[in-house]
Scaffold this motif. Structure first.
Motif, PDB file in Angstrom:
ATOM      1  N   THR A   8      42.804  37.327  40.910  1.00 56.16           N
ATOM      2  CA  THR A   8      42.306  37.860  42.264  1.00 56.16           C
ATOM      3  C   THR A   8      41.961  39.391  42.247  1.00 56.16           C
ATOM      4  OG1 THR A   8      44.297  38.067  43.142  1.00 56.16           O
ATOM      5  CG2 THR A   8      43.126  36.051  43.621  1.00 56.16           C
ATOM      6  N   ARG A   9      41.653  39.901  43.447  1.00 57.91           N
ATOM      7  CA  ARG A   9      41.485  41.507  43.365  1.00 57.91           C
ATOM      8  C   ARG A   9      42.426  42.164  43.296  1.00 57.91           C
ATOM      9  NH1 ARG A   9      37.527  43.741  47.919  1.00 57.91           N
ATOM     10  NH2 ARG A   9      35.984  42.529  46.544  1.00 57.91           N
ATOM     11  N   GLY A  10      43.603  41.464  43.908  1.00 60.37           N
ATOM     12  CA  GLY A  10      45.085  42.296  43.540  1.00 60.37           C
ATOM     13  C   GLY A  10      45.381  42.187  42.488  1.00 60.37           C
ATOM     14  N   TRP A  11      45.385  41.129  41.440  1.00 57.95           N
ATOM     15  CA  TRP A  11      45.591  41.282  40.110  1.00 57.95           C
ATOM     16  C   TRP A  11      44.847  42.211  39.336  1.00 57.95           C
ATOM     17  CZ3 TRP A  11      49.682  39.448  37.709  1.00 57.95           C
ATOM     18  CH2 TRP A  11      50.557  38.427  38.202  1.00 57.95           C
ATOM     19  N   GLY A  12      43.456  42.093  39.628  1.00 56.82           N
ATOM     20  CA  GLY A  12      42.559  43.209  39.231  1.00 56.82           C
ATOM     21  C   GLY A  12      43.061  44.529  39.232  1.00 56.82           C
ATOM     22  N   ILE A  13      43.376  44.994  40.291  1.00 60.00           N
ATOM     23  CA  ILE A  13      44.060  46.590  40.770  1.00 60.00           C
ATOM     24  C   ILE A  13      44.970  46.446  39.706  1.00 60.00           C
ATOM     25  CG2 ILE A  13      45.034  47.784  42.305  1.00 60.00           C
ATOM     26  CD1 ILE A  13      43.354  46.416  44.448  1.00 60.00           C
TER      27      ILE A  13
END
Length: 322
Positions: free
Chosen positions: A301-306
């Motif tokens: 997800t975007r959180g993991w991406g960050i």
């Protein structure tokens, strides 16, 4: 001029990455092979070509630090940046991918590589060991693909529209010549774009007096990882999570087993103490970060991406400041 060439190389990489993804997924659809298997072979080899070219060039130019740093740095960048950045644009549904066996192969390849690195040099013997491991992995992938193709043929009559739509963006009616053109443009454009970008980036870096090892771990590694990044971004936008994850896993195995394996046959590659004390362990730790996505069926997800991108920025900062 170097900045203009760097921009040109990036444009070529993006276009070639899109072309390779289109060709790979359509090839998978037409011959009944999973997109994951295609990305582990054709796509992985094509996007690893820049690393091979740079490693051989560095060895011939008596700059082994660039050759070693290129591979180790690229593998770290593949996990943290190549999977992290696309997740900022679109979540990758890796929970739907079955890549456990190939992921285990990648971890085993990393452990084998680190073990050989502690010999202090990658010589012809180490190169043969790495290439033998690569041959074993490719043989297993080929057998798996052949078995899957037989099963697909048996189930072809029962295949509905939903099965075809699993490969979003694929065109069941796409002619063979167009598939070949897409693959050809991707396989040619990726190394070409990377070569232009890396050469110009190295010229820019040397103006600032950056050392050979740091160049290998940062600019060259990131530059030669851009084909993987371009391919993965396009795969993420097309919701081809299996291509994105398979591309990274396959590229990392090719980097460790094929790139250093082939280069070591051409000449000895000494291992700097910095790699043994820090960079190899960062590479392994980064690879282990994929466990939640491979075994626990989590989406990137975007959180993991960050988180992944932040870790990569932190790593680069440590390398440059050390």
């Amino acid at each position: 001029m170097d900045w203009l060439l760097a921009s040109l190389g990036l444009v070529i990489l993006l276009l070639a990455g899109d072309s390779l993804v289109r060709g790979a997924v359509n090839l998978a659809l037409r011959v009944g092979i999973p997109a994951l298997i295609v990305s582990l072979t054709i796509v992985a080899f094509g996007t690893s070509a820049p690393e091979l070219l740079i490693a051989i060039k560095a060895l011939m130019d008596n700059a082994p630090g660039i050759a070693m740093g290129n591979v180790v740095g690229s593998n770290t960048a593949n996990i943290l940046m190549v999977l992290g950045f696309p997740a900022l644009l679109a979540a990758m549904h890796t929970s739907e991918c079955d890549s456990r066996k190939n992921y285990i192969y990648m971890i085993a390849s990393s452990v084998l590589f680190i073990g050989l690195a502690f010999r202090g040099v990658f010589d012809a013997l180490a190169g043969l060991v790495l290439l033998a491991a690569l041959a074993a992995v490719l043989t297993d992938s080929f057998l798996h693909a052949r078995n899957h193709r037989r099963e697909a043929r048996a189930a072809e009559a029962a295949m509905g529209a939903d099965d075809i739509e699993e490969l979003e963006g694929a065109d069941p009616e796409l002619p063979w010549w167009k598939i070949i053109v897409f693959l050809g443009l991707g396989l040619v454009g990726l190394p070409l774009g990377a070569d232009i970008l890396v050469d110009s980036s190295v010229n820019i870096a040397r103006e600032f007096g950056v050392t050979e090892t740091v160049i290998g771990l940062t600019l060259v590694a990131l530059g030669t990882s851009l084909p993987e990044l371009a391919t993965t971004v396009m795969a993420a936008l097309r919701r081809q999570a299996d291509v994105a994850l398979g591309n990274v896993i396959g590229s990392n195995m090719f980097n460790l087993l094929a790139i250093i394996g082939i280069t070591a046959l051409l000449g000895d590659i000494p291992v700097d103490r910095q790699f043994l004390q820090f960079d190899l362990w960062v590479m392994l730790a980064s690879s282990l970060l994929l466990v939640p996505f491979v075994f626990l069926k989590r989406d990137i997800t975007r959180g993991w991406g960050i988180l992944l991108v932040a870790l990569y920025i932190a790593y680069i900062t440590v390398v440059v400041m050390a």
